[in-house]
Enzyme design. Structure first.
Site, PDB file in Angstrom:
ATOM      1  N   TYR A  43      26.478 -17.361  -2.127  1.00 31.62           N
ATOM      2  CA  TYR A  43      26.252 -15.925  -1.884  1.00 31.62           C
ATOM      3  C   TYR A  43      26.534 -15.131  -3.165  1.00 31.62           C
ATOM      4  O   TYR A  43      25.990 -14.064  -3.375  1.00 31.62           O
ATOM      5  CB  TYR A  43      27.096 -15.429  -0.705  1.00 31.62           C
ATOM      6  CG  TYR A  43      26.540 -14.168  -0.086  1.00 31.62           C
ATOM      7  CD1 TYR A  43      25.226 -14.111   0.366  1.00 31.62           C
ATOM      8  CD2 TYR A  43      27.318 -13.016   0.038  1.00 31.62           C
ATOM      9  CE1 TYR A  43      24.701 -12.946   0.926  1.00 31.62           C
ATOM     10  CE2 TYR A  43      26.804 -11.858   0.601  1.00 31.62           C
ATOM     11  CZ  TYR A  43      25.503 -11.829   1.045  1.00 31.62           C
ATOM     12  OH  TYR A  43      24.988 -10.669   1.588  1.00 31.62           O
ATOM     13  N   LYS A  90      28.435  -6.500  -1.277  1.00 33.41           N
ATOM     14  CA  LYS A  90      28.573  -6.163   0.144  1.00 33.41           C
ATOM     15  C   LYS A  90      29.986  -5.639   0.448  1.00 33.41           C
ATOM     16  O   LYS A  90      30.161  -4.802   1.331  1.00 33.41           O
ATOM     17  CB  LYS A  90      28.258  -7.374   1.024  1.00 33.41           C
ATOM     18  CG  LYS A  90      26.797  -7.817   1.005  1.00 33.41           C
ATOM     19  CD  LYS A  90      25.836  -6.759   1.524  1.00 33.41           C
ATOM     20  CE  LYS A  90      24.458  -7.340   1.816  1.00 33.41           C
ATOM     21  NZ  LYS A  90      23.453  -6.303   2.097  1.00 33.41           N
TER      22      LYS A  90
HETATM   23  P1  NAD Z   1      14.061  -8.717   4.090  1.00 28.04           P
HETATM   24  O1  NAD Z   1      13.560  -9.391   2.854  1.00 28.04           O
HETATM   25  O2  NAD Z   1      13.174  -8.729   5.272  1.00 28.04           O
HETATM   26  O3  NAD Z   1      14.488  -7.219   3.792  1.00 28.04           O
HETATM   27  C1  NAD Z   1      15.040  -6.821   2.564  1.00 28.04           C
HETATM   28  C2  NAD Z   1      14.449  -5.465   2.280  1.00 28.04           C
HETATM   29  O4  NAD Z   1      15.030  -4.901   1.106  1.00 28.04           O
HETATM   30  C3  NAD Z   1      12.936  -5.533   2.055  1.00 28.04           C
HETATM   31  O5  NAD Z   1      12.269  -4.736   2.999  1.00 28.04           O
HETATM   32  C4  NAD Z   1      12.776  -4.970   0.656  1.00 28.04           C
HETATM   33  O6  NAD Z   1      11.603  -4.203   0.512  1.00 28.04           O
HETATM   34  C5  NAD Z   1      14.015  -4.079   0.558  1.00 28.04           C
HETATM   35  N1  NAD Z   1      14.282  -3.691  -0.831  1.00 28.04           N
HETATM   36  C6  NAD Z   1      14.579  -4.495  -1.892  1.00 28.04           C
HETATM   37  N2  NAD Z   1      14.638  -3.734  -3.019  1.00 28.04           N
HETATM   38  C7  NAD Z   1      14.377  -2.454  -2.643  1.00 28.04           C
HETATM   39  C8  NAD Z   1      14.266  -1.218  -3.335  1.00 28.04           C
HETATM   40  N3  NAD Z   1      14.411  -1.148  -4.677  1.00 28.04           N
HETATM   41  N4  NAD Z   1      13.991  -0.091  -2.633  1.00 28.04           N
HETATM   42  C9  NAD Z   1      13.817  -0.139  -1.291  1.00 28.04           C
HETATM   43  N5  NAD Z   1      13.888  -1.276  -0.580  1.00 28.04           N
HETATM   44  C10 NAD Z   1      14.168  -2.418  -1.251  1.00 28.04           C
HETATM   45  O7  NAD Z   1      15.460  -9.450   4.426  1.00 28.04           O
HETATM   46  P2  NAD Z   1      16.617  -9.103   5.479  1.00 28.04           P
HETATM   47  O8  NAD Z   1      17.382 -10.351   5.596  1.00 28.04           O
HETATM   48  O9  NAD Z   1      16.038  -8.453   6.674  1.00 28.04           O
HETATM   49  O10 NAD Z   1      17.515  -8.082   4.657  1.00 28.04           O
HETATM   50  C11 NAD Z   1      17.901  -6.816   5.142  1.00 28.04           C
HETATM   51  C12 NAD Z   1      19.385  -6.575   4.935  1.00 28.04           C
HETATM   52  O11 NAD Z   1      20.121  -7.467   5.772  1.00 28.04           O
HETATM   53  C13 NAD Z   1      19.893  -6.835   3.511  1.00 28.04           C
HETATM   54  O12 NAD Z   1      20.850  -5.852   3.175  1.00 28.04           O
HETATM   55  C14 NAD Z   1      20.564  -8.180   3.627  1.00 28.04           C
HETATM   56  O13 NAD Z   1      21.559  -8.377   2.648  1.00 28.04           O
HETATM   57  C15 NAD Z   1      21.157  -8.041   5.015  1.00 28.04           C
HETATM   58  N6  NAD Z   1      21.589  -9.294   5.662  1.00 28.04           N
HETATM   59  C16 NAD Z   1      20.738 -10.340   5.797  1.00 28.04           C
HETATM   60  C17 NAD Z   1      21.174 -11.499   6.408  1.00 28.04           C
HETATM   61  C18 NAD Z   1      20.265 -12.680   6.569  1.00 28.04           C
HETATM   62  O14 NAD Z   1      20.764 -13.788   6.840  1.00 28.04           O
HETATM   63  N7  NAD Z   1      18.973 -12.533   6.441  1.00 28.04           N
HETATM   64  C19 NAD Z   1      22.494 -11.600   6.891  1.00 28.04           C
HETATM   65  C20 NAD Z   1      23.336 -10.503   6.748  1.00 28.04           C
HETATM   66  C21 NAD Z   1      22.877  -9.366   6.116  1.00 28.04           C
END
Ligand code: NAD
Length: 261
Positions: free
Chosen positions: A160, A167
């Site tokens: 990570y 985070k």
């Molecule tokens: P995802 O790839 O579907 O979404 C990530 C989003 O971030 C995308 O829509 C992308 O366009 C956006 N993004 C990146 N750079 C950007 C910018 N400059 N301006 C605006 N938007 C921007 O993946 P996800 O897993 O749905 O991620 C969403 C959130 O959830 C993130 O914060 C991620 O860290 C968090 N998260 C994910 C997981 C997991 O296992 N997937 C677990 C815990 C937390």
């Protein structure tokens, strides 16, 4: 008796950022917000992302569909201007985005470049402060601000890397915002999903291994879906959760109580 409207979002207006495609956690949240009756403004990153997000925005009957790259000067402000014009006010905002340059994300924290650190913090963390700043005047009757975090903020999760400290900062920001905005009825939550196979997650080395381990060990006996995350998040946006604020809510089938991500 309670007013049944307490557990709906009927008539509420929300801004949802971070949908990249149908696997995005933000899409699960948007579906649940809409299911509970909310009207939505939805953003997409850029022209390349637009064709993947547009059909989802249509399906969700989004009142607004706007570009948002938080690293592009003025774009976030333009989104809030359009939201104010369309809705007049806002009831909730979902911040669901993270980014770190590949070489920094894949390297040790001890080797993280200054540039990569600043970029990761700017896009993944400071953008939430900016959103809260712009949302505050649009929430005269209170509201809820959500951001997506991960257990790697608290414990070292293999691979990570720099996203852990980012985070951790994000969760601290959410708590400070909750304290500062609480008297206005504006609540702030970090939502901490267990691992979900998304585009962003595919950037993490050996993510499939993390998924396998999570599925094996989760007290709930299975991985969480974007719908699970969405429903829990939407429930927090209702008035039934009116005195909950500043929390990190784990939607991970109980993984965090075992001390694993
Ligand atoms: P995802 O790839 O579907 O979404 C990530 C989003 O971030 C995308 O829509 C992308 O366009 C956006 N993004 C990146 N750079 C950007 C910018 N400059 N301006 C605006 N938007 C921007 O993946 P996800 O897993 O749905 O991620 C969403 C959130 O959830 C993130 O914060 C991620 O860290 C968090 N998260 C994910 C997981 C997991 O296992 N997937 C677990 C815990 C937390």
């Amino acid at each position: 008796m309670f007013d049944p409207s307490i557990i709906t979002l009927n008539g509420k207006k929300g801004l949802v950022t971070g949908i990249a495609n149908e696997h995005s956690i933000a899409y699960g949240c948007a579906k649940a917000f809409r299911f509970l009756g909310a009207d939505l403004a939805i953003t997409y990153l850029n022209d390349k992302a637009k064709p993947y997000v547009e059909p989802l925005a249509k399906e969700l009957e989004a009142a607004l569909f706007l570009p948002l790259d938080v690293s592009v000067e003025g774009q976030l402000e333009a989104v809030f201007e359009a939201v104010e014009k369309q809705f007049g006010q806002l009831d909730f905002v979902l911040h669901s985005m993270a980014f770190a340059p590949k070489e920094d994300l894949h390297g040790r924290v001890v080797d993280c470049s200054r540039e990569g650190f600043l970029k990761a913090m700017d896009i993944s963390c400071h953008s939430f402060i900016r959103m809260a700043h712009l949302a505050e005047p649009l929430m005269p009757n209170g509201g809820t601000l959500f951001t997506m975090t991960y257990y790697g903020a608290h414990k070292v999760i293999e691979n990570y890397n720099i996203m852990g400290p980012v985070k951790a900062a994000l969760e601290a920001v959410a708590q400070y915002l909750a304290a500062e905005l609480g008297h206005k009825g504006i609540r702030v939550h970090s939502i901490s999903p267990g691992p979900v196979k998304t585009r962003a997650a595919s950037g993490i080395t050996d993510f499939d291994k993390l998924l396998e381990e999570a599925a094996e060990r989760a007290p709930a006996g299975r991985l969480v879906s974007i719908d699970d995350v969405g429903l829990a998040t939407a429930a927090l946006a209702t008035d039934a959760a009116r005195l909950l604020t500043g929390d990190t809510l784990y939607v991970d089938g109980g993984l965090h109580i075992l001390g694993v991500g």
